[in-house]
Write an enzyme that holds these catalytic residues in place. Structure first.
Site, PDB file in Angstrom:
ATOM      1  N   ASN A 183      10.511  82.711 -20.976  1.00 38.18           N
ATOM      2  CA  ASN A 183      10.790  82.342 -19.319  1.00 38.18           C
ATOM      3  C   ASN A 183       9.829  82.817 -18.554  1.00 38.18           C
ATOM      4  O   ASN A 183      10.421  83.484 -17.290  1.00 38.18           O
ATOM      5  CB  ASN A 183      12.417  83.121 -19.755  1.00 38.18           C
ATOM      6  CG  ASN A 183      13.257  83.162 -20.928  1.00 38.18           C
ATOM      7  OD1 ASN A 183      13.074  83.775 -21.775  1.00 38.18           O
ATOM      8  ND2 ASN A 183      13.751  82.209 -20.622  1.00 38.18           N
ATOM      9  N   ILE A 229       9.351  83.070 -13.015  1.00 39.97           N
ATOM     10  CA  ILE A 229      10.119  84.090 -13.895  1.00 39.97           C
ATOM     11  C   ILE A 229      11.526  82.464 -14.427  1.00 39.97           C
ATOM     12  O   ILE A 229      12.034  82.425 -13.175  1.00 39.97           O
ATOM     13  CB  ILE A 229      10.759  84.947 -13.922  1.00 39.97           C
ATOM     14  CG1 ILE A 229       9.560  85.731 -13.493  1.00 39.97           C
ATOM     15  CG2 ILE A 229      11.327  85.831 -14.375  1.00 39.97           C
ATOM     16  CD1 ILE A 229       9.369  87.248 -13.064  1.00 39.97           C
ATOM     17  N   CYS A 230      11.982  82.918 -15.112  1.00 40.35           N
ATOM     18  CA  CYS A 230      13.454  82.278 -15.091  1.00 40.35           C
ATOM     19  C   CYS A 230      14.482  82.938 -15.710  1.00 40.35           C
ATOM     20  O   CYS A 230      14.340  82.995 -17.425  1.00 40.35           O
ATOM     21  CB  CYS A 230      12.999  80.465 -16.455  1.00 40.35           C
ATOM     22  SG  CYS A 230      14.721  80.016 -16.717  1.00 40.35           S
ATOM     23  N   LEU A 231      15.039  83.386 -14.352  1.00 39.39           N
ATOM     24  CA  LEU A 231      15.776  83.893 -14.845  1.00 39.39           C
ATOM     25  C   LEU A 231      17.393  83.632 -13.614  1.00 39.39           C
ATOM     26  O   LEU A 231      17.509  83.743 -12.994  1.00 39.39           O
ATOM     27  CB  LEU A 231      15.657  85.839 -14.588  1.00 39.39           C
ATOM     28  CG  LEU A 231      16.337  86.582 -14.530  1.00 39.39           C
ATOM     29  CD1 LEU A 231      16.489  86.646 -16.314  1.00 39.39           C
ATOM     30  CD2 LEU A 231      15.374  88.109 -13.994  1.00 39.39           C
ATOM     31  N   GLN A 265      10.640  78.606 -19.320  1.00 40.93           N
ATOM     32  CA  GLN A 265      10.076  78.838 -18.098  1.00 40.93           C
ATOM     33  C   GLN A 265       8.808  77.793 -18.601  1.00 40.93           C
ATOM     34  O   GLN A 265       8.220  77.172 -17.977  1.00 40.93           O
ATOM     35  CB  GLN A 265      10.159  79.419 -17.369  1.00 40.93           C
ATOM     36  CG  GLN A 265       9.080  79.243 -15.925  1.00 40.93           C
ATOM     37  CD  GLN A 265       9.216  78.376 -15.120  1.00 40.93           C
ATOM     38  OE1 GLN A 265      10.138  78.832 -14.779  1.00 40.93           O
ATOM     39  NE2 GLN A 265       8.961  77.910 -14.065  1.00 40.93           N
TER      40      GLN A 265
END
Length: 189
Positions: free
Chosen positions: A76, A84-86, A119
């Site tokens: 991620n 950051i994929c959050l 990500q």
């Protein structure tokens, strides 16, 4: 302004709680750096990961912009850019959340990756298809990139190789929160 007071209060709260190390870049409350420790019993254990935090004018109504400065092997997190994929840093953000909440969520994400919402597709594929190799690579990257003492020494050497004294290098790096590029800019201007 209410937003500025909130940001200052959040900064002071995080500093007092000692969960994360945080500091301001150029005394600007809208630009922070933070250190997140790798979760215990994870492939990131023992690592200290630096995160760049930029707080937009419309905060807290829109989320802070956060990127890993420290290279991290994680589904991620972009292994190239540190993006950051959050969800709470995007469409699930709420003004009730805080920068501390975001840092805690990032630390939790390090413990429990979400490879189905990656990500970095290459890392996610490895995580799903060869977990043993993923663990080995993540531990190697943690050892290579998330040891702050080793990284500080490397930054000092790089700057002294440019002709500056060790004292100048350390002073410049400390002034800008150990951001190598900003330290070089500080020294050459």
């Amino acid at each position: 302004m209410i937003t500025d007071a909130r940001i200052q209060k959040e900064f002071q709260t995080i500093t007092k709680q000692n969960e994360f190390q945080v500091w301001l870049i150029n005394n600007d409350y809208r630009h922070w750096k933070a250190i997140v420790k790798g979760p215990d019993d994870s492939v990131y254990q023992g690592g200290k990961f630096q995160i760049d935090i930029k707080i937009p004018d419309k905060y807290p109504y829109i989320p802070p912009k956060m990127f890993f400065d420290t290279k991290l092997w994680h589904p991620n997190v972009s292994s190239v850019t540190g993006a950051i994929c959050l969800d709470i840093l995007k469409d699930e953000w709420s003004p009730a959340l805080s920068i501390r909440t975001a840092l805690l969520s990032i630390q939790a994400l390090m413990w429990t990756p979400e490879p189905d919402n990656p990500q970095d597709a290459v890392v996610a594929k490895q995580y799903k298809e060869n977990k043993e190799e993923f663990d080995k690579t993540a531990r190697k990257w943690t050892a290579e990139h998330a040891d702050p003492d080793k990284l500080k020494k490397q930054k000092i050497i790089k700057i002294t190789d440019m002709g500056f004294s060790e004292k100048q290098a350390i002073e410049a790096l400390e002034k800008v929160g150990w951001d190598e590029n900003e330290a070089i800019q500080y020294l050459v201007n």
